[in-house]
Design a protein around this motif. Sequence first.
Motif, mmCIF file in Angstrom:
data_model
loop_
_atom_site.group_PDB
_atom_site.id
_atom_site.type_symbol
_atom_site.label_atom_id
_atom_site.label_comp_id
_atom_site.label_asym_id
_atom_site.label_seq_id
_atom_site.Cartn_x
_atom_site.Cartn_y
_atom_site.Cartn_z
ATOM 1 N N GLY A 1 0.795 -1.235 0.000
ATOM 2 C CA GLY A 1 0.000 0.000 0.000
ATOM 3 C C GLY A 1 0.816 1.267 0.000
ATOM 4 O O GLY A 1 0.299 2.340 0.327
ATOM 5 N N THR B 1 -1.162 -3.986 3.825
ATOM 6 C CA THR B 1 -1.717 -2.666 3.508
ATOM 7 C C THR B 1 -2.621 -2.170 4.630
ATOM 8 O O THR B 1 -2.515 -1.020 5.078
ATOM 9 C CB THR B 1 -2.506 -2.718 2.183
ATOM 10 O OG1 THR B 1 -1.636 -3.122 1.131
ATOM 11 C CG2 THR B 1 -3.095 -1.357 1.852
ATOM 12 N N THR C 1 -9.370 -0.694 1.101
ATOM 13 C CA THR C 1 -8.561 -1.838 0.684
ATOM 14 C C THR C 1 -9.457 -3.014 0.322
ATOM 15 O O THR C 1 -10.443 -3.289 1.017
ATOM 16 C CB THR C 1 -7.605 -2.264 1.820
ATOM 17 O OG1 THR C 1 -6.926 -1.115 2.309
ATOM 18 C CG2 THR C 1 -6.583 -3.270 1.322
#
Length: 494
Positions: A311, A339, A363
């Motif tokens: 990320g 992430t 996400t």
Amino acid sequence: MSSQGDGAAEPGPETVGPSSSSETDATSGDIITVTIGATVPTGFEHTAAEEIKEKIGVDARISKDRGRIYFPVTTDKLFQVHLLRSVDNLFVVVEEYDHYQFKESKEETLMELQQLASKLPWANALEVWKLNSTLKKKKGHRKGGNGAKVKPNSEASDAIVADTEHQELPQAVSAAEGQTKVECTPDMETCTQDSEEAAPGAKLIKFRVTCNRAGDKHSFSSNEAARDFGGAVQEFFQWKADMTKFDIEVLLNIHNEEVVIGIALTEESLHRRNISHFGPTTLRSTLCYGMLRLCKPQASDIILDPMCGTGAIPLEGAIEFNSSFYIAGDNNDMAVNRTVNNICHIQKRRADKGSVSGLPIDTVRWDLCSLPIRTSSVDIIITDMPFGKRMGSKKKNWDLYPSCLREMARVCRPGTGKAVLLTQDKKCFAKAISRMGGLWRKLHTVWVNVGGLHAGVYLLKRTGAVFGQTPEDVHESRGRANAQGDEKDHKELS
């Protein structure tokens, strides 16, 4: 890439004065004007210069040595320098020489470097180092072994300057294209008290010297330069040397005939600012920032990273370009978890500081080639594609790249959408773009160094072509349908 002073060195006297760009002597009351040097991701020097112009209001000069820039700043704006998003490491320049004339023999050159230590104007740089120490929080001692990082086309060596002895560590040598770059680190101990308290009877300041050398026309090694220069600095200041802990890191940067002496202002690279959970191919935040600036995010843009890894890209975007919304996805559970953990880490850090902890980011776990996103609904796609080295393989890329570029073209807005894609597999990428039937148009390429690999950051424009109606795309769709039909027939027969 152009840079100032790229011309060949002109013959001159053996002892050459400092370059005219040095501004370390300009003072106004308690405010000092100094030259700050910064290392930046190779290839994004101009991006860093643009950011410095926008945020600090000064013009930056790009060094002949790629990956470095220099700019003047007054001490009252020093805190702003640490807020720059495009720079990795910072240092204050003690002195710089554009065309330093090295002696022919090694002994004479090393003797001249020893004599140089006592002639340099250290005062302003040390004042800036003191001020810098009060601006940043104490993060503890540095870990040993971080001083010398072996880079591609480089040789790295460590030299320890200790009292009256000189010890040398083994060198790792890797030379290519006729250039040698060496990092040497005479390393020293850290003293717990502030530098202004260092006085007769107080603990000595500890220091190390790091030498970065590039060029094949030097009669000396960087190990020898760091050893002798570091010994002279120690003798001049009566500082003490230690391998792992130190107050001051003195930098000796030599690139052909360009010599820059500086004092480090960062303990660790600023590119680590966002990531707490690293993966096998985590991008540096400074490189992510450069990629984001290429696509110029606007308010309310939907920005997608379909292969987000840890990320790093959407996190940098959500922090710096927070008027857009970011969707980070990956097909790997571990990557998605990293992430999420990195987002939570940033949110907790912001909450602890009393800032608004929320980030405009979400996400998802998904299949890259079948994204659960509406057609023509994304403004910008920005991602680090598999190089086929640590992740995936070159062979798999020949199937993956066309499939993911087509799916990206489907979700990206025709006519206005953009994509910024990083890859080292240039041949496969070029072939995949040519098979897109005009869905993508390449606007610009920035060549960068990623972990020693020569990679490209490609800025693509989504054309106005309607997805599914280009000849190549229709042919590919039919090919897929035929393949699926053949597979179904085969199952029925068996």
